[in-house]
Design an enzyme around this catalytic site. Structure first.
Site, PDB file in Angstrom:
ATOM      1  N   ASP A  17       0.840  -1.203   0.000  1.00  0.00           N
ATOM      2  CA  ASP A  17       0.000   0.000   0.000  1.00  0.00           C
ATOM      3  C   ASP A  17       0.873   1.250   0.000  1.00  0.00           C
ATOM      4  O   ASP A  17       0.546   2.249  -0.651  1.00  0.00           O
ATOM      5  CB  ASP A  17      -0.907  -0.004   1.234  1.00  0.00           C
ATOM      6  CG  ASP A  17      -2.115   0.909   1.074  1.00  0.00           C
ATOM      7  OD1 ASP A  17      -2.306   1.452  -0.023  1.00  0.00           O
ATOM      8  OD2 ASP A  17      -2.858   1.088   2.056  1.00  0.00           O
ATOM      9  N   HIS A 210      -5.548   5.314   7.182  1.00  0.00           N
ATOM     10  CA  HIS A 210      -4.577   6.256   6.624  1.00  0.00           C
ATOM     11  C   HIS A 210      -4.607   7.507   7.501  1.00  0.00           C
ATOM     12  O   HIS A 210      -5.649   7.877   8.044  1.00  0.00           O
ATOM     13  CB  HIS A 210      -4.925   6.593   5.175  1.00  0.00           C
ATOM     14  CG  HIS A 210      -4.551   5.497   4.237  1.00  0.00           C
ATOM     15  ND1 HIS A 210      -3.452   5.557   3.410  1.00  0.00           N
ATOM     16  CD2 HIS A 210      -5.111   4.287   4.019  1.00  0.00           C
ATOM     17  CE1 HIS A 210      -3.359   4.440   2.711  1.00  0.00           C
ATOM     18  NE2 HIS A 210      -4.358   3.637   3.056  1.00  0.00           N
ATOM     19  N   CYS A 241       2.124   9.781  -2.524  1.00  0.00           N
ATOM     20  CA  CYS A 241       3.114  10.447  -3.361  1.00  0.00           C
ATOM     21  C   CYS A 241       3.042  11.958  -3.159  1.00  0.00           C
ATOM     22  O   CYS A 241       1.945  12.532  -3.111  1.00  0.00           O
ATOM     23  CB  CYS A 241       2.807  10.076  -4.807  1.00  0.00           C
ATOM     24  SG  CYS A 241       3.528  11.164  -5.988  1.00  0.00           S
ATOM     25  N   ASN A 250      -0.262   5.370   5.480  1.00  0.00           N
ATOM     26  CA  ASN A 250      -1.021   4.723   6.550  1.00  0.00           C
ATOM     27  C   ASN A 250      -0.559   5.231   7.908  1.00  0.00           C
ATOM     28  O   ASN A 250       0.407   5.976   8.013  1.00  0.00           O
ATOM     29  CB  ASN A 250      -0.766   3.206   6.488  1.00  0.00           C
ATOM     30  CG  ASN A 250      -1.119   2.628   5.147  1.00  0.00           C
ATOM     31  OD1 ASN A 250      -0.375   2.759   4.193  1.00  0.00           O
ATOM     32  ND2 ASN A 250      -2.276   2.018   5.058  1.00  0.00           N
TER      33      ASN A 250
HETATM   34 ZN    ZN Z   1      -4.684   1.728   2.186  1.00  0.00          ZN
END
Ligand code: ZN
Ligand code: COA
Length: 306
Positions: A17, A210, A241, A250
């Site tokens: 992720d 997150h 990003c 996260n």
């Molecule tokens: Zn995620």
């Protein structure tokens, strides 16, 4: 004082992720990160996804990653799969557990996998069958479980219903993804209430937050008070990003472990080794990561008297 679980399971999702939301890095570097994480005491690592390399370029070469990592006994290397082709690839690459994802909101699901929620739930059943035939467990992930970036709030009843259907379709556990960081403790509480009401026990629930709006650890704390024992986190807070506005990683693994261990909730993870991994992750992606304990050191660290 609420009673918390004595121990929890943390799944490290940085290699999938996290990295999926960073500029692509080399297979060798992904292997280096996973191997370093494997030596910290973590028992669950989401290592790769077997998706279209055109859709998610940072996850290209998943077979190579899986072939080159040094597997540590007792560590489960998980792989996310979007379709049958993904499941075949993951099984051939000897992933230990498959993850299937369905969004709780129609628009997000269509944008992510080009299918309706119903089609994805049917598909998840097929994937669960394939995994079980190969002797592997399946985690059903309900994403946009605390809100959808396109549709806004998602009713807890709808979220819980998707989870129940995934369990009926063969998923061995369910996780709830706060895809874009819209959860707050009140919403976590409300979802867990609804899951209780329909008979999904906290014991098979995982929470994936997150930290987009800074509520990540608060949400975990709410989960803990409700008896949840499975949480996802990414090393250093990898993910998000810098060129995608608003995207964030996260909950930070080492910050989470630092908090839990001081609460006397066992994680089985070596915090110092984890902090080393956070520095490695930062080096590999070539930008500062948001983890805080990697900067400040653990609370037990003694500074110079001033
Ligand atoms: Zn995620
Ligand atoms: N592994 C590798 N390639 C795959 C694949 C898989 N599991 N599934 C599909 N592909 C390729 C196809 O070969 C095709 O490639 P081509 O364009 O070079 O011919 C392309 O992907 C589209 O395939 P198609 O069968 O038409 O799929 P689709 O367009 O209906 O669905 C998904 C595309 C869902 C497979 C793709 O969007 C995907 O992998 N998404 C990942 C989403 C994701 O990981 N989100 C984050 C996690 S929640």
């Amino acid at each position: 004082m609420s009673s918390f679980p004595e121990s929890v399971e943390i799944c490290e999702v940085g290699p999938r992720d996290g990295l999926q939301n960073e500029d692509p890095i080399a297979v060798e570097q992904r292997v280096q990160l996973i191997d370093a994480l494997s030596a910290t005491g973590l028992r669950q690592i989401e290592a790769v996804s077997f998706v279209s390399p055109t859709a998610i370029p940072p996850m290209a070469g998943a077979e190579e990653v899986m072939a080159r990592i040094t597997r540590v006994p007792g560590v489960t290397y998980r792989a996310l799969v979007p379709n049958e082709r993904g499941a075949e690839r993951a099984i051939a690459a000897a992933a230990d557990e498959l993850e299937v994802v369905v969004s709780a909101s129609e628009t997000h699901n269509r944008r992510n996998v080009r299918r309706s929620v119903d089609e994805s739930i049917d598909g998840a059943k097929v994937l669960a069958g394939m995994a079980h035939d190969a002797g592997l467990p399946v985690d059903g992930i309900v994403s946009t479980a605390f809100g959808c970036p396109y549709e806004g709030d998602v009713e807890v009843a709808a979220v819980a219903a998707v989870a129940a259907r995934l369990l009926e379709g063969g998923a061995d556990s369910v996780s709830f993804g706060d895809t874009t960081g819209m959860a707050t403790p009140r919403r976590v509480d409300a979802l867990l209430d609804e899951l209780d009401r329909i008979g999904v026990p906290s014991a098979c629930v995982g929470l994936h937050f997150h930290n987009t709006r800074g509520t990540g650890l608060a949400n975990v704390l709410m989960g803990l008070t409700r008896g949840v024992r499975r949480f996802d986190a990414s090393i250093g807070g990898l993910g998000g990003c810098p060129y995608a506005p608003g995207a964030t990683g996260n909950v930070v693994t080492e910050d989470l472990v630092h908090m839990l261990e001081d609460m006397e909730i066992a994680t089985g993870i070596d915090l110092d080794a984890l902090i080393e991994c956070a520095h490695l992750a930062q080096h590999l992606v070539g930008r500062d990561l948001p983890g805080q304990v990697m900067r400040s050191g653990p609370r037990t660290r003694r500074g110079e008297a001033t």
